[in-house]
Scaffold this motif. Structure first.
Motif, short mmCIF file in Angstrom:
data_model
loop_
_atom_site.label_atom_id
_atom_site.label_comp_id
_atom_site.label_asym_id
_atom_site.label_seq_id
_atom_site.Cartn_x
_atom_site.Cartn_y
_atom_site.Cartn_z
N LEU A 282 1.90 -2.63 -4.02
CA LEU A 282 3.06 -1.74 -4.20
C LEU A 282 2.80 -0.64 -5.23
CD1 LEU A 282 5.98 -4.37 -4.19
CD2 LEU A 282 5.28 -2.83 -2.37
N LEU A 283 1.57 -0.59 -5.75
CA LEU A 283 1.31 0.38 -6.83
C LEU A 283 1.47 1.83 -6.36
CD1 LEU A 283 -1.72 -1.27 -8.68
CD2 LEU A 283 0.60 -0.92 -9.57
N ALA A 284 0.92 2.16 -5.20
CA ALA A 284 0.96 3.57 -4.75
C ALA A 284 2.39 4.01 -4.49
CB ALA A 284 0.10 3.75 -3.51
N SER A 285 3.18 3.18 -3.79
CA SER A 285 4.55 3.61 -3.48
C SER A 285 5.40 3.67 -4.75
CB SER A 285 5.19 2.71 -2.42
OG SER A 285 5.21 1.38 -2.87
N GLU A 334 -6.39 -0.27 0.38
CA GLU A 334 -5.23 -1.10 0.79
C GLU A 334 -4.75 -1.98 -0.36
OE1 GLU A 334 -8.12 -0.36 2.44
OE2 GLU A 334 -8.53 -2.38 3.17
N THR A 335 -5.67 -2.36 -1.27
CA THR A 335 -5.28 -3.25 -2.38
C THR A 335 -4.22 -2.61 -3.26
OG1 THR A 335 -7.64 -3.64 -2.44
CG2 THR A 335 -6.35 -4.73 -4.12
N VAL A 336 -4.22 -1.27 -3.32
CA VAL A 336 -3.22 -0.62 -4.17
C VAL A 336 -2.16 0.09 -3.32
CG1 VAL A 336 -4.80 -0.34 -6.10
CG2 VAL A 336 -4.55 1.52 -4.45
N GLY A 337 -2.18 -0.20 -2.00
CA GLY A 337 -1.12 0.30 -1.13
C GLY A 337 -1.33 1.70 -0.62
N VAL A 338 -2.57 2.20 -0.66
CA VAL A 338 -2.83 3.51 -0.06
C VAL A 338 -3.09 3.23 1.42
CG1 VAL A 338 -4.41 5.47 0.05
CG2 VAL A 338 -3.75 4.50 -2.16
N ALA A 339 -2.14 3.71 2.26
CA ALA A 339 -2.18 3.35 3.68
C ALA A 339 -3.44 3.89 4.34
CB ALA A 339 -0.95 3.89 4.37
N GLU A 340 -4.03 3.09 5.18
CA GLU A 340 -5.20 3.51 5.96
C GLU A 340 -4.82 4.62 6.92
OE1 GLU A 340 -8.68 1.15 6.91
OE2 GLU A 340 -8.44 2.55 5.26
#
Ligand code: KIV
Ligand code: ZN
Length: 553
Positions: A282-285, A334-340
């Motif tokens: 959820l870090l990126a969002s 993906e681990t930090v929520g940056v969508a592929e």
């Protein structure tokens, strides 16, 4: 394995960034996102600094302090904390603000360095020790976790720092915080200073006594110093999302957490391993929502959450990544929520899907507002090939519905080019729904549109900052505009810094037409000015607008 307590101060120290002031509903949204992320403590504000701050801490304590929402990895309700100077009135105000939480915390601070003692407090060492004892004991009468901070610990004589911390502990503090208030110290020095707390302060090391670190980034060392503090024995890290905060900012939550995870084996072998309750996906969002709500853009090359943090431009790097990801990537996006995949929604998506996705991104949009956002979403989906999370959030503008809509934009036409002045003709609807049309000239079309809005709304404001960027790549990208306005109204005193700050009103707007995006942003900020005036005078918003018009004329 040691559990690291993540103490988030985005809503207190983070909010002290110039221009980052948030409204009470915005603070509740950020606190909700922090709870879902899994932080252990939310420092929700500084109750004594203003009645608004008190109310917003109270609301956060009531709505999030009971544990209805929790983090995926962290099932406990967050502790809700308020800052307080070491004076009785502040401590009472802090308790009143946090007492509704299941786990309330009062955080009091007092300067300890020679500079603070001599110039700010005009107190000698004995007086600082006496005040620490009295005020910590006073706070400890409340049924709350008590945290004491030795402000400017980084420039305090170590032997005196340890003496103050021992007094605070004896008087009833549960957590002893060691702040590097001005971002001055070096990592090795800080590790030594913090490990000294365990050697020299009687009682530290016992169960229920916590040592904390709080670092500022003036020399770009906040994360390095925080990790050094944990290596020195501290088990609480004070951080903010995106590292926002006073001057060069605070330690960034995402950097500390990913530092611990990415170098897990290093911390395992050297320090027995560290774990935390943060859901890193959820870090990126969370970063995006804090950036939007606080009006503080994230630099593209910011570690972990910057737009470029996972892009590889150079051919050699791209080739390496294609062959084996770990050649140039130390963590998976993906681990930090940056969508592929950038594609999240299209023109066939329904209103419910939009609402669910926005909520996942931290924006709970009330039904009435959602109807309007959905119309704009469909309109955009017709024009634009792909709609990303960034587009959806940009469509919300600066407010997701908690604030009453006042003036709204009905129509905007501009004439501009290489000859003559630019002209904007614009129609707004006032709070009663009546249309008003005005034309204005300006140095360019954006300036002309802003002038036309001013002519109708008469806020008497001054443009402090204007920023325009493309939300995503490509010719069909949305333009995302943000403005900051300042009025000549009286400033509010910041109790912690002693500054008299004039309030700053932010607004955001998005559209494929950048002039329309800019006008929406300017309108949102101007609406906020009128709302604030109506609140101060206790009157109607339309009345506030009329009074401003009379004053300006
Ligand atoms: O930087 C600082 O010293 C602070 C204290 C109030 C903890 O923010
Ligand atoms: Zn600080």
């Amino acid at each position: 394995m040691s559990r690291i307590i993540i103490f988030d101060t985005t809503l207190r120290d983070g909010e002290q960034s110039p221009g980052a002031t948030m409204t009470s509903p915005e603070k509740l949204r950020v606190a909700t996102a922090l709870t879902r992320l899994g932080v252990d403590v939310i420092e929700a504000g500084f109750a004594a600094s203003s009645p608004d701050d008190t109310r917003s801490i109270q609301r956060i304590a009531e709505e999030l302090g009971a544990g209805v929402i929790t983090g995926r990895k962290n099932p406990k309700p967050p502790e809700i904390c308020s800052l307080a100077r070491a004076i009785r009135g502040d401590i009472d105000a802090a308790w009143n603000a946090v007492k509704a939480a299941a786990r309330p915390r009062i955080h009091l601070f007092l300067g300890t360095s020679p500079i603070h003692r001599e110039y700010k407090l005009r107190m000698d060492r004995a007086a600082v020790l006496k005040k620490t004892r009295e005020m910590v004991a006073y706070a400890a009468e409340y049924d709350a976790h008590i945290q004491f901070s030795a402000e400017d610990a980084g420039r305090t004589e170590p032997e005196f720092l340890y003496e103050v911390l021992e007094v605070a502990l004896e008087a009833g503090a549960n957590t002893l915080n060691v702040p590097d208030t001005v971002g001055y110290i070096q990592p090795e020095e800080f590790m030594e200073l913090v490990s000294g707390v365990f050697r020299h302060v009687r009682g530290v090391g016992a169960d229920g006594v916590f040592v904390s670190v709080h670092c500022h980034n003036d020399l770009g060392l906040a994360t390095a110093n925080t990790l050094a503090g944990l290596r020195g024995g501290a088990r609480q890290a004070e951080v903010t999302i995106n590292g926002i905060g006073e001057r060069a900012g605070n330690t960034a939550l995402e950097e500390v957490v990913m530092g611990l995870d990415t170098r897990r084996e290093y911390f395992q072998s050297e320090h027995g391993g560290f774990e935390h309750g943060i859901t890193t996906e959820l870090l990126a969002s969370t970063s995006r929502m804090v950036s939007r709500v606080s009006g503080m853009p994230v630099q593209p090359n910011k570690a972990i959450v910057g737009r470029n943090a996972f892009s590889h431009e150079a051919g050699i790097h791209q080739d390496g990544i294609l062959k084996e990801q770990s050649t140039y990537e130390i963590m998976r996006p993906e681990t930090v929520g940056v969508a592929e995949s950038a594609l999240v929604m299209g023109k066939h998506s329904g209103r419910h899907a939009l609402s669910v996705r926005l909520e996942e991104l931290g924006h709970k949009v009330p039904e009435e507002r959602l109807a309007k956002v959905f119309v704009r979403f469909k309109d955009l989906a017709d024009k634009k090939k792909y709609l990303t999370d960034h587009d959806l959030v940009a469509l919300l503008g600066s407010n997701s519905g908690e604030e009453q809509q006042l003036y709204t934009l009905d129509d905007l036409q501009v004439t501009c080019g290489t000859r003559g002045m630019a002209t904007a003709t614009l129609t707004l609807r006032d709070p009663e729904g009546r249309p008003e049309t005005q034309a204005a000239v300006g140095a360019g079309p954006v300036d002309a549109a802003f002038n036309a809005i001013d002519t109708i709304m008469c806020t008497g404001s001054e443009l402090m900052r204007y920023r325009l960027e493309a939300v995503t790549e490509g010719n069909d990208a949305l333009g995302d505009a943000s403005v900051q306005l300042r009025t000549a109204d009286e400033g509010t005193d910041n109790l912690q810094t002693g500054d008299a700050r004039r309030p700053i009103y932010r607004g955001q707007g998005a559209d494929q037409d950048v002039i329309v995006a800019s006008a929406r942003a300017y309108l949102a900020a101007s609406n906020r000015i009128l709302r604030a005036r109506a609140k101060v005078s206790g009157g109607e918003v339309a009345e506030a607008a009329k009074k401003t018009a009379e004053k300006t004329a």
